[in-house]
Design an enzyme around this catalytic site. Sequence first.
Site, short mmCIF file in Angstrom:
data_model
loop_
_atom_site.label_atom_id
_atom_site.label_comp_id
_atom_site.label_asym_id
_atom_site.label_seq_id
_atom_site.Cartn_x
_atom_site.Cartn_y
_atom_site.Cartn_z
CG ASP A 69 -2.07 0.95 1.09
OD1 ASP A 69 -2.42 1.33 -0.04
OD2 ASP A 69 -2.64 1.34 2.13
CG HIS A 128 -0.82 2.32 -9.21
ND1 HIS A 128 -0.90 1.93 -7.89
CD2 HIS A 128 -1.95 3.04 -9.45
CE1 HIS A 128 -2.04 2.39 -7.36
NE2 HIS A 128 -2.68 3.07 -8.29
CG LEU A 145 9.88 -16.64 -3.90
CD1 LEU A 145 9.63 -16.67 -2.40
CD2 LEU A 145 10.44 -15.27 -4.29
C1 IPE Z 1 -5.32 -2.66 0.05
O1 IPE Z 1 -5.09 -1.34 -0.12
C2 IPE Z 1 -5.32 -3.37 -1.27
C3 IPE Z 1 -4.04 -3.46 -1.94
C4 IPE Z 1 -2.89 -3.06 -1.48
C5 IPE Z 1 -4.07 -4.11 -3.21
P1 IPE Z 1 -6.26 -0.26 -0.25
O2 IPE Z 1 -5.60 1.04 -0.43
O3 IPE Z 1 -7.22 -0.69 -1.30
O4 IPE Z 1 -6.98 -0.38 1.16
P2 IPE Z 1 -7.82 0.69 1.96
O5 IPE Z 1 -8.82 1.27 1.02
O6 IPE Z 1 -6.85 1.73 2.43
O7 IPE Z 1 -8.42 -0.07 3.09
C1 IPE Z 2 -1.73 0.32 -3.27
O1 IPE Z 2 -1.56 1.69 -3.34
C2 IPE Z 2 -1.99 -0.30 -4.62
C3 IPE Z 2 -3.38 -0.71 -4.82
C4 IPE Z 2 -4.33 -0.64 -3.93
C5 IPE Z 2 -3.73 -1.24 -6.11
P1 IPE Z 2 -2.75 2.72 -3.23
O2 IPE Z 2 -3.17 3.08 -4.61
O3 IPE Z 2 -3.84 2.23 -2.38
O4 IPE Z 2 -2.00 3.94 -2.55
P2 IPE Z 2 -2.58 4.92 -1.44
O5 IPE Z 2 -3.05 4.08 -0.31
O6 IPE Z 2 -3.68 5.68 -2.08
O7 IPE Z 2 -1.41 5.75 -1.08
MG MG Z 3 -4.18 2.39 -0.36
#
Ligand code: IPE
Ligand code: IPE
Ligand code: MG
Length: 228
Positions: free
Chosen positions: A10, A27, A121
């Site tokens: 995240d 991303h 792995l």
């Molecule tokens: C969790 O992150 C999902 C992934 C890392 C793929 P999110 O950004 O979607 O989660 P929330 O919305 O903060 O709970």
């Molecule tokens: C995690 O990064 C990747 C996915 C959920 C696909 P985020 O896109 O949720 O990044 P933040 O949480 O907004 O910083």
């Molecule tokens: Mg996120």
Amino acid sequence: MVNHLAIIMDGNGRWAEERGLTRSDGHKAGARQIGVAARAAMKAGIKYLTLYAFSTENWKRPEPEVSCLMGLIQEFAQSELPNMMRDGVRLRTIGRTGDLPLASRMALEFAIKQTEKNDKLTINIALSYGGRAEIVDAVNKVIAEKRTTPLTEADFVSYLYAPDIPDPDLLIRTGGEMRLSNFLLWELSYAEFYVTDTYWPDFTEETLADALASFGGRKRRFGGLNKK
Ligand code: IPE
Ligand code: IPE
Ligand code: MG
């Protein structure tokens, strides 16, 4: 000893926003870190690495962001395949991957097939994955079999997405949030948690080393007494 490491990757969006970049740039930077994490995990003797890449809830994001992520998944499967073959890495996925665009699915299926005999792995990518969806999908498989005898926990596990993969020992969440966000609800029952403020694109071998050091100091009891 961490045999199975699970990571909630995240913070891509916040990493990008802090740099005046687009979420998609975040991303892209995040996708590049998967190889870094995999190599670090391998060095640490980890056998299974489950990565939360796209949740069942992430479909709610704006279409351009979803498209960017789907494109990155395809690119990852294609561009990392030679490295995975070289390093003995097996690729798998969990989740409702049938929901992914055809091009992403095909690239994944190709890499999964090519790497199926690799055993150093296993990288298990959670895509269109939800912990609740996994449990519901398992129950629906039971129903489809018209099974009427009661299930034990071990029987139930056999209907989950990856029954042969042992439960994670350690869960790392980058980006600082202290929540599961619907990840591996069944499998994480006794995993140790490690949350770091580091955003996923900044994840390095040191981040992993810090998490493993923290894990090394934990006493896992599994509800009993003093079991390490
Ligand atoms: C969790 O992150 C999902 C992934 C890392 C793929 P999110 O950004 O979607 O989660 P929330 O919305 O903060 O709970
Ligand atoms: C995690 O990064 C990747 C996915 C959920 C696909 P985020 O896109 O949720 O990044 P933040 O949480 O907004 O910083
Ligand atoms: Mg996120």
